[in-house]
Scaffold this motif. Structure first.
Motif, mmCIF file in Angstrom:
data_model
loop_
_atom_site.group_PDB
_atom_site.id
_atom_site.type_symbol
_atom_site.label_atom_id
_atom_site.label_comp_id
_atom_site.label_asym_id
_atom_site.label_seq_id
_atom_site.Cartn_x
_atom_site.Cartn_y
_atom_site.Cartn_z
ATOM 1 N N ASP A 95 0.826 -1.219 0.000
ATOM 2 C CA ASP A 95 0.000 0.000 0.000
ATOM 3 C C ASP A 95 0.854 1.260 0.000
ATOM 4 O OD1 ASP A 95 -2.353 -1.555 0.078
ATOM 5 O OD2 ASP A 95 -2.237 -1.676 2.264
ATOM 6 N N ASN A 96 2.081 1.157 -0.555
ATOM 7 C CA ASN A 96 2.994 2.303 -0.652
ATOM 8 C C ASN A 96 3.366 2.888 0.710
ATOM 9 O OD1 ASN A 96 3.199 2.140 -3.431
ATOM 10 N ND2 ASN A 96 1.528 3.579 -3.794
ATOM 11 N N ARG A 97 3.277 2.100 1.754
ATOM 12 C CA ARG A 97 3.738 2.572 3.053
ATOM 13 C C ARG A 97 5.261 2.634 3.071
ATOM 14 N NH1 ARG A 97 -0.192 -1.299 6.636
ATOM 15 N NH2 ARG A 97 1.334 -2.802 5.896
ATOM 16 N N VAL A 98 5.793 3.616 3.782
ATOM 17 C CA VAL A 98 7.241 3.777 3.912
ATOM 18 C C VAL A 98 7.688 3.087 5.199
ATOM 19 C CG1 VAL A 98 9.134 5.412 4.199
ATOM 20 C CG2 VAL A 98 7.245 5.942 2.635
ATOM 21 N N TYR A 99 8.527 2.068 5.042
ATOM 22 C CA TYR A 99 9.076 1.341 6.188
ATOM 23 C C TYR A 99 10.476 1.856 6.486
ATOM 24 C CZ TYR A 99 5.332 -2.138 6.301
ATOM 25 O OH TYR A 99 4.120 -2.768 6.438
ATOM 26 N N LEU A 100 10.729 2.115 7.756
ATOM 27 C CA LEU A 100 12.037 2.549 8.232
ATOM 28 C C LEU A 100 12.543 1.586 9.288
ATOM 29 C CD1 LEU A 100 11.381 6.371 8.837
ATOM 30 C CD2 LEU A 100 12.441 5.326 6.811
ATOM 31 N N SER A 101 13.848 1.360 9.295
ATOM 32 C CA SER A 101 14.488 0.714 10.442
ATOM 33 C C SER A 101 15.347 1.756 11.134
ATOM 34 C CB SER A 101 15.339 -0.485 10.011
ATOM 35 O OG SER A 101 16.474 -0.071 9.271
ATOM 36 N N PHE A 102 15.482 1.607 12.436
ATOM 37 C CA PHE A 102 16.214 2.614 13.206
ATOM 38 C C PHE A 102 16.573 2.022 14.565
ATOM 39 C CE2 PHE A 102 11.729 3.039 13.928
ATOM 40 C CZ PHE A 102 11.570 3.307 15.276
ATOM 41 N N VAL A 103 17.385 2.753 15.314
ATOM 42 C CA VAL A 103 17.815 2.311 16.635
ATOM 43 C C VAL A 103 17.130 3.168 17.691
ATOM 44 C CG1 VAL A 103 19.794 2.111 18.202
ATOM 45 C CG2 VAL A 103 20.006 1.426 15.800
ATOM 46 N N GLU A 104 16.602 2.509 18.704
ATOM 47 C CA GLU A 104 15.981 3.209 19.824
ATOM 48 C C GLU A 104 16.673 2.803 21.123
ATOM 49 O OE1 GLU A 104 11.858 2.091 19.935
ATOM 50 O OE2 GLU A 104 12.283 -0.015 20.347
ATOM 51 N N GLY A 105 16.699 3.716 22.065
ATOM 52 C CA GLY A 105 17.329 3.453 23.350
ATOM 53 C C GLY A 105 16.457 2.612 24.258
ATOM 54 N N GLY A 106 17.100 1.980 25.243
ATOM 55 C CA GLY A 106 16.411 1.183 26.235
ATOM 56 C C GLY A 106 16.941 1.487 27.622
ATOM 57 N N PRO A 107 16.483 0.769 28.620
ATOM 58 C CA PRO A 107 16.921 1.035 29.991
ATOM 59 C C PRO A 107 18.383 0.657 30.208
ATOM 60 C CG PRO A 107 15.566 -0.952 29.898
ATOM 61 C CD PRO A 107 15.483 -0.318 28.546
#
Length: 363
Positions: A95-107
């Motif tokens: 459906d033409n959605r834009v997928y991104l991968s990325f890094v997020e912080g944690g505890p």
């Protein structure tokens, strides 16, 4: 991947002939398109010569590849930028959605890769990513800032395939209760895809498609449905693999490279129960970015793999015939190549690591 060590090994060891960059003229001409600070990935918008380009520092751009004009995209998720981590892959999904991968912080100073999607909306020459939602996360989050991998490819079966690096920890690549060091097969909403090899075990194990991987920075489907992947070895032993469901590719038990500092790791032939690479490099080239070429501008390359090399500062072609692959050509590009993409007319685009977007057309 300790890029400095890999580069040092490339500089001190004699390269086999098939690993040396070609000394003759290149079969393509190179034209700069645009400049970036920390480019990581790119993909073309459907039916357009405009491309999305991600930068590790958290920026996303719409780039007119004809003029080089860049327009920032708002609505990008907040990313943790450290070491090898930040904003990563960008692909167009269902459906033409834009997928991104990325890094997020944690505890406790931990971090992990994530994948999400939104809708790209254009209004009066501005672009926004709207209704962004996260659909997948690395499990567990760990300390350190390397080997996130987080490449994305959509398969002909409608599944979303994601590479999940072992975060420089080694052992998680062999652990069935962690999704680190694996290729994952998910629905577009991030759930385990029906029919996965270990679906009956539930939990994160149900996500797994293959295991025993290190730092997977290239993932691409061929027109015949075969899934090709490449990953960085330690000191040497970079690999191109044909991914088969339910198979174990051996890391960290086996590798055709060595531990940093020269410690021995058993080679693949010593443990035939593990899947061996189709192609491998010693010393390291540090592969990044991967396509299966399908265009008409370079007809001799149809069906072959094109990949970039970071420490190797090259564009590399791997000849593919069925389920077999062999080294073909390597062209010195004079810069670390982070990404390879095919344009809508069969032209080839490269992103230099911390540099330019380049367009390659026949010489």
């Amino acid at each position: 991947m300790a890029f400095g060590l890999a580069l040092a090994s490339c500089g001190t060891a004699a390269l086999p002939s098939e690993d040396r960059p070609a000394t003759g003229g290149k079969p393509f001409k190179v034209a700069p398109v645009a400049n970036f600070d920390t480019p990581w990935a790119m993909t073309f918008l459907p039916g357009s010569t405009n491309a999305l380009v991600s930068e590790k520092d958290g920026r996303l751009w719409v780039v007119d590849t004809a003029s080089g004009a860049r327009t920032a995209v708002t609505g990008v998720p907040t990313v943790k930028v450290a070491g090898q981590g930040g904003l990563g892959d960008v692909v167009i999904g269902p459906d033409n959605r834009v997928y991104l991968s990325f890094v997020e912080g944690g505890p406790g100073g931990t971090s992990g890769a994530a994948v999400g999607y939104g809708r790209l909306v254009e209004s009066a020459g501005t672009y926004a990513l709207q209704d962004f939602r996260i659909v997948w996360r690395q499990d567990p989050k760990v300390t350190g800032a390397g080997h996130f991998s987080h490449r994305i490819a959509f398969g002909p079966d409608g599944a979303m395939y994601v590479t999940s690096g072992e975060r420089q920890k080694g052992d998680p690549a062999q652990a069935m209760d962690k999704n680190l060091g694996k290729v994952l097969r998910l629905t577009p909403e991030g759930q385990p895809f029906p029919g996965n090899p270990w679906a009956a075990k539930g939990g994160v194990t149900a996500q797994l498609w293959s295991m025993g991987h290190r730092n997977l920075l290239g993932l691409a489907f061929a027109p015949d449905g075969k899934l090709w992947e490449h990953e960085m070895g330690p000191q040497g032993g970079d690999e191109v693999n044909l991914i088969t469901p339910g198979k174990n590719y051996g890391w960290p038990v086996v590798s055709n490279g060595s531990d940093y500092g020269g410690g021995d790791i058993p080679d693949h032939p010593t443990r035939p129960e593990f899947e061996a690479p189709k192609v491998w490099w010693n010393p390291s080239i540090s592969p990044a970015g991967l396509i299966v070429y399908t265009g008409d501008l370079f007809p001799a390359w149809k069906g072959d793999l094109l990949l970039g090399a970071l420490s190797g500062q090259s564009l590399i072609r791997v000849d593919v015939t069925g389920d077999q692959a062999k080294k073909a050509e390597r062209w010195d590009m004079g810069a670390r190549i982070r990404e390879v993409e095919q344009g809508p007319k069969g032209e080839i685009y490269l992103l230099e690591d911390g540099g330019r977007l380049l367009k390659l057309t026949p010489a």
